[in-house]
Each structure stands twice: as structure tokens, then as C-alpha cells.
Design an enzyme around this catalytic site. Sequence first.
Site, PDB file in Angstrom:
ATOM      1  N   TYR A 232     -78.833 -23.066-100.983  1.00 38.97           N
ATOM      2  CA  TYR A 232     -79.345 -22.520 -99.713  1.00 38.97           C
ATOM      3  C   TYR A 232     -78.573 -21.239 -99.420  1.00 38.97           C
ATOM      4  O   TYR A 232     -77.510 -21.006-100.001  1.00 38.97           O
ATOM      5  CB  TYR A 232     -79.239 -23.550 -98.568  1.00 38.97           C
ATOM      6  CG  TYR A 232     -77.858 -24.078 -98.298  1.00 38.97           C
ATOM      7  CD1 TYR A 232     -77.075 -23.541 -97.287  1.00 38.97           C
ATOM      8  CD2 TYR A 232     -77.331 -25.123 -99.053  1.00 38.97           C
ATOM      9  CE1 TYR A 232     -75.801 -24.022 -97.037  1.00 38.97           C
ATOM     10  CE2 TYR A 232     -76.056 -25.612 -98.816  1.00 38.97           C
ATOM     11  CZ  TYR A 232     -75.298 -25.055 -97.813  1.00 38.97           C
ATOM     12  OH  TYR A 232     -74.032 -25.526 -97.581  1.00 38.97           O
ATOM     13  N   HIS A 280     -73.895 -21.039-102.864  1.00 41.07           N
ATOM     14  CA  HIS A 280     -74.851 -19.994-102.476  1.00 41.07           C
ATOM     15  C   HIS A 280     -75.186 -19.045-103.627  1.00 41.07           C
ATOM     16  O   HIS A 280     -74.344 -18.786-104.478  1.00 41.07           O
ATOM     17  CB  HIS A 280     -74.280 -19.193-101.310  1.00 41.07           C
ATOM     18  CG  HIS A 280     -73.828 -20.067-100.188  1.00 41.07           C
ATOM     19  ND1 HIS A 280     -74.700 -20.869 -99.499  1.00 41.07           N
ATOM     20  CD2 HIS A 280     -72.602 -20.299 -99.662  1.00 41.07           C
ATOM     21  CE1 HIS A 280     -74.026 -21.559 -98.589  1.00 41.07           C
ATOM     22  NE2 HIS A 280     -72.755 -21.233 -98.673  1.00 41.07           N
TER      23      HIS A 280
END
Length: 305
Positions: A232, A280
Amino acid sequence: MNILLFLLVVTGSALFWRADISPYFTPLAQRPCACDRCVFEDDSLFMQGFGKFAEPFLSVNHNLSEDNFNRWKNLLGERRNFSAYRETVKRMFQLVPARAHVEASSPDRCRTCAVVGNSGNLMKSNYRPLIDSQDVVIRMNRGRTKGFEADVGTKTTHHVMYPESAVGLDNTTRLVLFPFKIKDLHWVTKALSTGFSGRKSNFKANKDLVMVLNPAFIKYVHDEWLQKKGSYPSTGFMTLVLALNICDEVHVFGYGADSDGNWSHYFEKLKNKKLKTGAHPGGEEYKMILELAKHQILKFYTGWR
Ligand code: C5P
């Protein structure tokens, strides 16, 4: 009488001239803001597909659809259901403002923003004047100014956080909560009202200045801006896209890994040498920032390397 005559002459000639020149005069299309260039004003190919997000913040009247809730839940691994979410949000809005405050856009205004990430490349940058001169200065997580003023500035109007990254704020800074789980919405309500039983909390922020990111925004950034890469998006990347939605001119500081590829911070020595960019898609995010800068959608200051 003389005055009356004078006014008649002035009005008459004004009407005459208007009628005379109007066929040749086409009014300029109204620009969305007064900056040299406004975000999203440009409709180049690059910006197609990156339209503005309608509701970047939760408000008492905005109901996240169950579908969007489920998309957010699946992305972030939330276990609880939609009714638990709705109940938590309802309680939260008994404490925090019903609508997040965002300065409205206007053709005669230029809303300038500095987004300050936490990269070590801010060290020795001397960016203070560039950062402090923007109307809005957004910092995030454990980002701080004390002791680093010459490089990161002193002004903070907005501070993005979630419970695990929370720092206390002064009475004038807006707390921007990024909800990664239902517990985060519960946390803001508790932390700013009764506190947590059994544990004295010294967390402070002004409850009247709380703004809560719409959970659907997290999914939107992951899908549209990062093509679902990585687990994400990082807080910093979402903050940057948020700024593109609420500012007319965006100046970006404090983004970029160190020479070993780690997301080290300007305010501390790196402990985990294998950190990289965590869960990430740091490389993708950085590439996108460079692209946005190349197309002059934002201004990117790469710091001292
Ligand atoms: O590490 P932290 O999440 O607090 O940093 C805030 C944001 O700044 C990150 O989410 C990331 O987007 C950005 N960052 C960066 N390069 C670093 C450190 C942080 O781009 N070296």
C-alpha cells in the site's frame, strides 16, 4: 444639474464604447487559481486519469459505501465489519468537526503548499525560507522542527499521523489522521476525549482542528497513482497526492532514500540497515514524483546528497 449631465455623458459614452468593441472582445476563460500554474489546470496526456478526488476527507454527511469500505478493508487487512466502522465514525464525529476545513479554491487566490517528508536528504539543505514561505506546511509522522529549523523550517499548519506515528501538536496545528484500520478512528476519539484508561496519555492536539482522510483515498492512490504496486502507498506519497487535491501550487521536500536505498530520517540515525522502503513501493513512488516534477505539476526539491 451639472453633476447629472456629467453622469449622463459618462454612462452614454461607456455604453457606446462597449457596444462598439464587444464583437472583437472575447473574455478570457476563467482560471481555477491565481498562481502562475495551477495543479490540474494542465490537461496534458500525463494528467489524464489523475482527476481530482471528490471527497478527500471524511465528513459527517459523507458515507463511505460498503463496497469502498470492503476495498479499503482488503487492502489493509482490517478484520472488523462495516457496521463496526459506521459506529466508530459516528462516535468520532460527536467529537471532531463535522467537515474538515479546506481553504476553497478561487480564481483570485493562489494556495501554496509545502509537503515535507522525513528524508535524511533535508540535512544541510537550508530549505527553511522555501518551506516557511508557503501558506500551508504539511509535515508527517515523527517529523519535527526543533533543532532542525535551518533545514526544515519552523512552520507547521498540518501534521499527518496515525496512532503508531503520533506526536503531540500545539493548539493551532491541524491533525490530519490517516486511517489504516478502524482502531485508528477509535484512537483519535479516545486520545482527544477521555484518554486511555490505566495509561496516562500526554498526547495533545486540538480536537476542533482534526481532519480525517477518507479511507477510499488510500485505495484510490494505490490503484490510480501506483497501479497497485507494493502492499500500500506510504504516508508520504498519499500526503503528496492529497496536497495536489487541496493546493494550487505544491512544493515537495524530504523525499528520497539514502545511498543504500533506505528511508532514513533527518532527525535520527538509521538503526535498521535493511529497512529499504518498508512495505511501500518506494521506487515507484519516487519515479512518480520525478514525473510530476518533470511535467511541472509540482516542484521537487531533492535536498543535499
Ligand atoms: O519514515 P516516515 O514514514 O515517517 O516518513 C514520511 C514519508 O517521507 C514516508 O512515508 C516517505 O514517503 C517519505 N520518505 C522518503 N525518504 C526517506 C524517508 C521518508 O521519501 N528517506
